[in-house]
Structures are given as C-alpha cells and as structure tokens.
Design a protein around this motif. Structure first.
Motif, mmCIF file in Angstrom:
data_model
loop_
_atom_site.group_PDB
_atom_site.id
_atom_site.type_symbol
_atom_site.label_atom_id
_atom_site.label_comp_id
_atom_site.label_asym_id
_atom_site.label_seq_id
_atom_site.Cartn_x
_atom_site.Cartn_y
_atom_site.Cartn_z
ATOM 1 N N GLN A 44 0.783 -1.201 -0.037
ATOM 2 C CA GLN A 44 -0.152 -0.012 0.259
ATOM 3 C C GLN A 44 0.868 1.387 -0.060
ATOM 4 O OE1 GLN A 44 -2.772 -1.375 3.299
ATOM 5 N NE2 GLN A 44 -4.121 -0.144 1.982
ATOM 6 N N SER A 45 2.042 1.052 0.824
ATOM 7 C CA SER A 45 2.941 2.388 0.741
ATOM 8 C C SER A 45 3.610 2.715 -0.490
ATOM 9 C CB SER A 45 4.151 2.205 1.757
ATOM 10 O OG SER A 45 4.969 1.234 1.314
ATOM 11 N N ASN A 52 -8.629 -3.329 0.364
ATOM 12 C CA ASN A 52 -9.573 -4.147 -0.091
ATOM 13 C C ASN A 52 -9.006 -5.171 -1.250
ATOM 14 O OD1 ASN A 52 -10.442 -2.156 -1.560
ATOM 15 N ND2 ASN A 52 -12.278 -2.822 -1.708
ATOM 16 N N ARG A 53 -7.945 -4.466 -1.984
ATOM 17 C CA ARG A 53 -7.241 -5.028 -3.250
ATOM 18 C C ARG A 53 -6.248 -5.878 -2.720
ATOM 19 N NH1 ARG A 53 -8.396 -2.476 -8.621
ATOM 20 N NH2 ARG A 53 -10.699 -1.048 -8.140
ATOM 21 N N LEU A 74 -2.647 -11.877 -3.250
ATOM 22 C CA LEU A 74 -3.468 -11.430 -4.352
ATOM 23 C C LEU A 74 -3.745 -9.993 -4.412
ATOM 24 C CD1 LEU A 74 -5.442 -13.026 -6.569
ATOM 25 C CD2 LEU A 74 -7.414 -12.808 -4.800
ATOM 26 N N LEU A 75 -3.526 -9.430 -5.594
ATOM 27 C CA LEU A 75 -3.482 -8.044 -5.699
ATOM 28 C C LEU A 75 -4.278 -7.859 -7.013
ATOM 29 C CD1 LEU A 75 -2.341 -5.217 -5.317
ATOM 30 C CD2 LEU A 75 -0.415 -5.602 -7.032
ATOM 31 N N LYS A 130 -12.121 -8.655 -8.690
ATOM 32 C CA LYS A 130 -13.418 -9.072 -8.403
ATOM 33 C C LYS A 130 -13.858 -9.539 -9.751
ATOM 34 C CE LYS A 130 -15.042 -6.302 -4.529
ATOM 35 N NZ LYS A 130 -16.230 -5.469 -4.064
ATOM 36 N N GLU A 131 -13.066 -10.117 -10.445
ATOM 37 C CA GLU A 131 -13.449 -11.123 -11.758
ATOM 38 C C GLU A 131 -13.144 -12.525 -11.346
ATOM 39 O OE1 GLU A 131 -12.485 -9.786 -15.643
ATOM 40 O OE2 GLU A 131 -12.934 -7.555 -15.236
ATOM 41 N N GLU A 132 -13.381 -13.325 -12.331
ATOM 42 C CA GLU A 132 -13.368 -14.772 -11.932
ATOM 43 C C GLU A 132 -12.343 -15.287 -11.192
ATOM 44 O OE1 GLU A 132 -14.723 -18.832 -13.814
ATOM 45 O OE2 GLU A 132 -13.892 -17.205 -15.120
#
Length: 190
Positions: A44-45, A52-53, A74-75, A130-132
């Motif tokens: 994040q930095s 949440n990603r 997971l990013l 948020k995809e498959e």
C-alpha cells in the motif's frame, strides 16, 4: 537456506522460502498472517492502493494447514494490460520482481531472500479485481477455512503427492491438486 522474517529484538522470526522448482510443505505457522499484514502495508505504501484489493491467499492463509513456506498475496488491479514499468519499479522498492511466468489472466511477482534470486519467500498474483480468478481464489481460501473435512482432504492430497514422489517438482505438484481445486471452485456457483 530459508529467509528469516523478523529480527533479534524480541520479534518472532518465521522461516520462509523455496528454491526454484522446490516442493516442500511445513506445519502451519500462526505468524504467516502477520507477515502478510506487514507486506500488505508495504504494498500500500508504494502503490497507494485500497487494502480491499490486497488479500492473503494460498495455503498459508488457511488456518492450521501445512503449506509451502511462501506467502501468496492476491493483488486486484483494474486492467492487467496496464501493469506498467512504474508499478514494477515501485514493487521493486519493496523487493518484488516481475517473473517471466506465462499465466492466463495473471501477472506474478516474487520476493527473494537476496540478490542471487535463488530462494523465493513471497508471491504477488496480480489479477483483475473482483473478476473470476479473484473471486475463485478468495472463495477457495474462505471455503477451506470454514469446512474442516475439505481442509483435511486438501492437506492429505498435498502430503500424498510428496509421499509418492522422490523428486517432486512444482508443475507436477500443482497438477496433482488441480482436480480438487476445481471441485471447490465449482461449489461457488451453487
């Protein structure tokens, strides 16, 4: 040699790392999640991305299951084709390098124990948010954390592979687990 995360000032030290094509599993370590949280802050930095990603996935994210000693992260990105040199440069600042791994709908980065790049300790799996694939990987983690029977079955599959193979390799190991993983993914659709 394994990478050691932490220091000698009273912090807990966990051992992470696998050589190229090495397959080894170790008992669950409650510090894996803390390591994930530390790396999440680092990501994040340098990327200025919502928390949440960034998710902890893989066996180190499944409570009380043996796992390869590598933290999988997971990013979620908006467009895989827009992963640019700037993003790669920023991830290198915290020790992650883009791998020349060809995977459908995924870009992979790894962190190593040193500049020899022989032992990997962390993976970032950049996928479309948020995809498959994103949804499946999170569902798999959550499902196994909630279903003890399937969690034990997954642990047994991994251990069976290692018992059956004198010289295991990562591709065979992954293929050995594929049918089980797909069976769990299919549960998401019901």
């Amino acid at each position: 040699m394994l990478g050691k995360i932490g220091d000698t000032k009273g912090e807990i030290i966990i051992k992470l790392g696998l050589k190229n094509n090495e397959v080894r599993i170790v008992p669950f370590d409650s510090e894996w999640n803390n390591e994930f949280l530390n790396v999440k802050q680092e990501i994040q930095s340098v990327l200025e991305i919502d928390g949440n990603r960034i998710e902890h996935i893989g066996s180190t994210a499944i409570e009380k299951i043996s796992a390869k000693p590598i933290i999988d992260i997971l990013l979620g990105v908006d467009d895989l084709h827009k992963i640019d040199k700037e993003m790669e440069k920023n991830l290198r600042k915290i020790g992650f390098y883009r791998l020349r791994v060809e995977r459908t709908n995924e870009v992979v980065f790894a962190k190593f124990t040193n500049e020899k790049f022989e032992v990997k300790t962390h993976f970032i799996h950049a996928v479309s948010f948020k995809e498959e694939l994103w949804t499946n990987l999170i569902f798999f983690r959550d499902y196994l954390n909630e279903h003890e029977v399937e969690k034990k079955a997954y642990a047994n599959i991994k251990e069976d592979y290692l018992r059956q193979n004198n010289s295991p390799n990562i591709n065979e190991y992954t293929n050995f687990k594929t049918e089980f993983v797909k069976k769990i993914f299919a549960k998401r659709l019901f």
